[in-house]
Write a protein that holds these residues in place. Structure first.
Motif, PDB file in Angstrom:
ATOM      1  N   ASN A  59       0.830  -1.198   0.000  1.00  0.00           N
ATOM      2  CA  ASN A  59       0.000   0.000   0.000  1.00  0.00           C
ATOM      3  C   ASN A  59       0.869   1.255   0.000  1.00  0.00           C
ATOM      4  OD1 ASN A  59      -2.612   1.321   0.126  1.00  0.00           O
ATOM      5  ND2 ASN A  59      -1.979   1.920   2.166  1.00  0.00           N
ATOM      6  N   GLY A  60       1.956   1.224   0.766  1.00  0.00           N
ATOM      7  CA  GLY A  60       2.877   2.354   0.774  1.00  0.00           C
ATOM      8  C   GLY A  60       3.533   2.562  -0.578  1.00  0.00           C
ATOM      9  N   LEU A  82      -5.421  -5.403  -0.446  1.00  0.00           N
ATOM     10  CA  LEU A  82      -4.635  -4.170  -0.479  1.00  0.00           C
ATOM     11  C   LEU A  82      -5.484  -2.977  -0.057  1.00  0.00           C
ATOM     12  CD1 LEU A  82      -1.854  -2.957  -1.201  1.00  0.00           C
ATOM     13  CD2 LEU A  82      -2.763  -2.554  -3.494  1.00  0.00           C
ATOM     14  N   GLU A  83      -6.710  -2.949  -0.526  1.00  0.00           N
ATOM     15  CA  GLU A  83      -7.608  -1.858  -0.138  1.00  0.00           C
ATOM     16  C   GLU A  83      -7.900  -1.917   1.358  1.00  0.00           C
ATOM     17  OE1 GLU A  83      -9.358   1.634  -0.676  1.00  0.00           O
ATOM     18  OE2 GLU A  83      -8.172   0.562  -2.159  1.00  0.00           O
ATOM     19  N   ARG A  84      -8.067  -3.105   1.892  1.00  0.00           N
ATOM     20  CA  ARG A  84      -8.304  -3.259   3.332  1.00  0.00           C
ATOM     21  C   ARG A  84      -7.098  -2.773   4.125  1.00  0.00           C
ATOM     22  NH1 ARG A  84     -11.257  -7.674   5.233  1.00  0.00           N
ATOM     23  NH2 ARG A  84     -10.985  -6.662   7.243  1.00  0.00           N
ATOM     24  N   ALA A  85      -5.895  -2.963   3.581  1.00  0.00           N
ATOM     25  CA  ALA A  85      -4.668  -2.553   4.283  1.00  0.00           C
ATOM     26  C   ALA A  85      -4.592  -1.040   4.466  1.00  0.00           C
ATOM     27  CB  ALA A  85      -3.431  -3.053   3.534  1.00  0.00           C
ATOM     28  N   ARG A  86      -5.374  -0.301   3.738  1.00  0.00           N
ATOM     29  CA  ARG A  86      -5.381   1.171   3.883  1.00  0.00           C
ATOM     30  C   ARG A  86      -5.964   1.609   5.214  1.00  0.00           C
ATOM     31  NH1 ARG A  86      -8.229   4.153  -0.622  1.00  0.00           N
ATOM     32  NH2 ARG A  86      -7.328   5.867   0.538  1.00  0.00           N
ATOM     33  N   THR A  87      -6.884   0.812   5.778  1.00  0.00           N
ATOM     34  CA  THR A  87      -7.617   1.277   6.955  1.00  0.00           C
ATOM     35  C   THR A  87      -7.587   0.325   8.140  1.00  0.00           C
ATOM     36  OG1 THR A  87      -9.667   0.305   6.101  1.00  0.00           O
ATOM     37  CG2 THR A  87      -9.229   2.622   5.546  1.00  0.00           C
ATOM     38  N   GLU A  88      -7.125  -0.896   7.957  1.00  0.00           N
ATOM     39  CA  GLU A  88      -7.199  -1.893   9.027  1.00  0.00           C
ATOM     40  C   GLU A  88      -5.989  -1.817   9.959  1.00  0.00           C
ATOM     41  OE1 GLU A  88      -9.803  -4.002   9.529  1.00  0.00           O
ATOM     42  OE2 GLU A  88     -10.786  -3.055   7.822  1.00  0.00           O
ATOM     43  N   CYS A  89      -6.225  -2.087  11.234  1.00  0.00           N
ATOM     44  CA  CYS A  89      -5.144  -2.190  12.221  1.00  0.00           C
ATOM     45  C   CYS A  89      -4.485  -3.556  12.101  1.00  0.00           C
ATOM     46  CB  CYS A  89      -5.686  -1.998  13.628  1.00  0.00           C
ATOM     47  SG  CYS A  89      -6.301  -0.328  13.916  1.00  0.00           S
ATOM     48  N   TYR A 125      12.863   3.088  -0.803  1.00  0.00           N
ATOM     49  CA  TYR A 125      11.591   3.240  -0.114  1.00  0.00           C
ATOM     50  C   TYR A 125      11.692   2.856   1.366  1.00  0.00           C
ATOM     51  CZ  TYR A 125       6.756   2.292   1.198  1.00  0.00           C
ATOM     52  OH  TYR A 125       5.551   2.251   1.854  1.00  0.00           O
ATOM     53  N   LEU A 126      12.370   1.755   1.656  1.00  0.00           N
ATOM     54  CA  LEU A 126      12.414   1.218   3.022  1.00  0.00           C
ATOM     55  C   LEU A 126      13.688   1.543   3.777  1.00  0.00           C
ATOM     56  CD1 LEU A 126      11.013  -2.338   2.266  1.00  0.00           C
ATOM     57  CD2 LEU A 126       9.816  -0.465   3.397  1.00  0.00           C
ATOM     58  N   GLY A 127      14.718   1.959   3.074  1.00  0.00           N
ATOM     59  CA  GLY A 127      16.009   2.183   3.713  1.00  0.00           C
ATOM     60  C   GLY A 127      15.982   3.313   4.729  1.00  0.00           C
TER      61      GLY A 127
END
Length: 196
Positions: A59-60, A82-89, A125-127
């Protein structure tokens, strides 16, 4: 129980050292279709959370690099997750993914390796910066952490030290969640002193 994301495919996706982009999803390959299955209870926390972490990472990437068209690599189930990953804990989302037997590789129609310069992109992105800190930095690491791996944290802290960065490293004999609470006697005064 209702199948909450449609039909999925079975596969694998190792997740490694995200700070350096090593092995994050390079082995994700679409597999033959099968229905989701329930996994056995007692899945270690790190395992259930890796699914959520991987979807958060995607998502990021989608948000940061919309030109990658991450959705084009995913099945319908993958786009739903992926859409759920935008808002789920993380905890309930990870538990739900494991309960439904989601395997990250099942969510892809094509490998992530189809993205040009994936390793470089993930590193950028992650570094984490290894120099340039102008404020003190506290690193609290659980020695039993399976989410943030100890050897990479120790390597990162050593590089920061060698680069004369203002780092304080503390380790705790616990896992990821335990390190948050175990670090409070060290981290709370550290932060308090920054604002004194």
């Amino acid at each position: 129980m209702k199948d909450w994301a449609g039909t999925a495919r079975r596969g694998t996706a190792p997740v490694g050292d995200p700070a350096k982009g090593r092995s994050c999803g390079y082995s994700v390959r679409p597999r033959s279709p099968r229905c989701w299955r329930r996994r056995s209870p007692g899945c270690p926390a790190g395992t259930r959370w890796r699914h959520g972490y991987a979807l958060y990472l995607l998502n990021g990437l989608r948000t940061t690099y919309p030109e990658l068209d991450i959705e084009s690599l995913l099945t319908d189930s993958g786009r739903y997750c992926l859409e759920r990953a935008r808002t789920e804990c993380l905890s309930p989302f990870g538990d739900e993914l494991v309960t439904h037997g989601v395997v990250i590789g099942d969510l892809f129609t094509r490998p992530l390796a189809d993205i040009p310069d994936l390793r470089g992109l993930l590193t950028r992105y992650l570094g984490l910066p290894e120099s340039g800190y102008d404020r003190p930095l506290f690193l609290g690491q659980g020695l039993l952490d399976t989410d943030v791996i100890t050897p990479e944290t120790l390597r990162f802290a050593a590089v920061l030290g060698a680069n004369r960065q203002p780092v304080t490293l503390k380790v705790y004999p616990t896992d990821h969640d335990g390190a948050v609470n175990d670090s409070l006697p060290d981290s709370a005064p550290f932060v308090r002193d920054l604002f004194a």
